[in-house]
Design an enzyme around this catalytic site. Structure first.
Site, PDB file in Angstrom:
ATOM      1  N   GLY A  10       0.809  -1.209   0.000  1.00  0.00           N
ATOM      2  CA  GLY A  10       0.000   0.000   0.000  1.00  0.00           C
ATOM      3  C   GLY A  10       0.842   1.258   0.000  1.00  0.00           C
ATOM      4  N   HIS A  35       2.545   4.847  -4.870  1.00  0.00           N
ATOM      5  CA  HIS A  35       3.010   6.012  -5.629  1.00  0.00           C
ATOM      6  C   HIS A  35       3.132   5.603  -7.093  1.00  0.00           C
ATOM      7  CE1 HIS A  35       6.865   3.935  -5.429  1.00  0.00           C
ATOM      8  NE2 HIS A  35       6.823   3.978  -4.105  1.00  0.00           N
ATOM      9  N   HIS A  60       4.790   2.198  -8.026  1.00  0.00           N
ATOM     10  CA  HIS A  60       3.945   1.006  -7.955  1.00  0.00           C
ATOM     11  C   HIS A  60       3.072   0.887  -9.206  1.00  0.00           C
ATOM     12  CE1 HIS A  60       4.485   1.692  -3.474  1.00  0.00           C
ATOM     13  NE2 HIS A  60       4.802   0.421  -3.588  1.00  0.00           N
ATOM     14  N   GLN A  80       7.813  -9.120   8.405  1.00  0.00           N
ATOM     15  CA  GLN A  80       9.043  -8.489   7.944  1.00  0.00           C
ATOM     16  C   GLN A  80       9.396  -7.233   8.739  1.00  0.00           C
ATOM     17  OE1 GLN A  80       7.231  -8.140   3.971  1.00  0.00           O
ATOM     18  NE2 GLN A  80       8.039  -6.049   3.868  1.00  0.00           N
TER      19      GLN A  80
END
Length: 281
Positions: free
Chosen positions: A28, A31, A34, A58
């Site tokens: 998510g 920008h 992506h 992670q």
């Protein structure tokens, strides 16, 4: 779509209609970088799935899991505009039913570079990406070259485990001043944002020096000095590595025809930035 069952029902329908599937995993805070990956997936498949999942495995204790930027409605609108056909929004329970007892580890490569400073990180990445591959069953998957170590680790995982998936690297998207686009750029203050492009500039200078035969130790030390002189507050690494194995190259002028990779990570205030570029002699 939030459940694996619903997702795979749609995938079966697409497969029966002869469609091919591209996949772009994200956390998510999207920008334009992506969205360029979504468009690249669309060039290589007839249907594109993007996932939005902030993966807890992670993040180490004390990292920014709770404060990681989230804006689902804006992200979905951006994905629609880029031609994404389906957005997969699994819950933690959907991804890790009854917790997680099984993890995926790509040894050695995960313990270099960023793995030194974030030893948990790539094991969490490999685990969640393997699970997302099983959920989405793509023909191709697209990852950004900005996260170059991640891209190479995923390629190795796919090769080792025999996933029938083509992994495509998407070129790093940059702002006009050279800064690699990242969701964490939102954390930068205006003054830090002004300083941030110095990392890419230092890497570019080092790449030119290396391509002209400068010793790696000299070029890398110059790059570290330029980054810190610009106002970065802590240096993790600037390294010249083999682009496939991520292992450090010898401290000798690059032989003619060599293709290598320069990677850097440093802190600017409370924000950790990474970047990388290719080097050719």
């Amino acid at each position: 779509m939030q459940t694996r069952a619903d997702l795979q029902s749609q995938i079966r329908a697409w497969r029966q209609a002869g469609e091919t599937i591209g996949f772009v995993p994200t956390m998510g805070a999207l920008h334009s970088g992506h969205l360029s990956l979504v468009r690249l997936a669309k060039k290589n498949a007839t249907k594109v799935i993007a996932s939005i999942f902030v993966n807890p495995t992670q993040f180490a204790p004390g990292e920014d899991f709770d404060t990681y930027p989230r804006d689902e409605s804006a992200d979905r609108a951006k994905l629609d505009s880029a031609g994404c056909d389906l957005v997969y929004l699994p819950t933690v329970e959907e991804m890790y039913p009854d917790g997680t007892k099984t993890n995926v580890r790509v040894e050695e490569m995960s313990d270099l570079l960023d793995g030194i400073y974030r030893p948990h990180f790539f094991y969490g990445v490999a685990t969640v990406v393997a699970r997302l591959f099983l959920h989405t069953q793509p023909d191709v998957a697209v990852f950004g070259e900005k996260d170059y170590q991640q891209l190479q680790i995923i390629r190795r995982m796919v090769r080792d485990l025999g996933f029938p998936i083509e992994i495509i690297g998407g070129e790093t998207a940059r702002d006009a001043d050279g800064l690699a686009q990242s969701s964490r750029n939102l954390y930068l203050t205006p003054e830090e944002r002004r300083i941030a492009p110095a990392m890419q500039a230092a890497l570019h200078r080092a790449s030119v020096r290396l391509s002209n035969g400068t010793l790696p130790s000299i070029a890398l030390e110059e790059a570290r000095g330029l980054i810190m002189a610009a106002g970065f507050t802590d240096m993790n690494y600037v390294s010249l590595v083999d682009p496939a194995t991520l292992e450090d190259l010898p401290d000798a002028p690059l032989p003619e025809g060599t293709v290598a990779r320069l990677l850097a990570a440093a802190w600017l205030g409370k924000t950790r930035l990474i970047d990388n570029i290719s080097v050719t002699r």
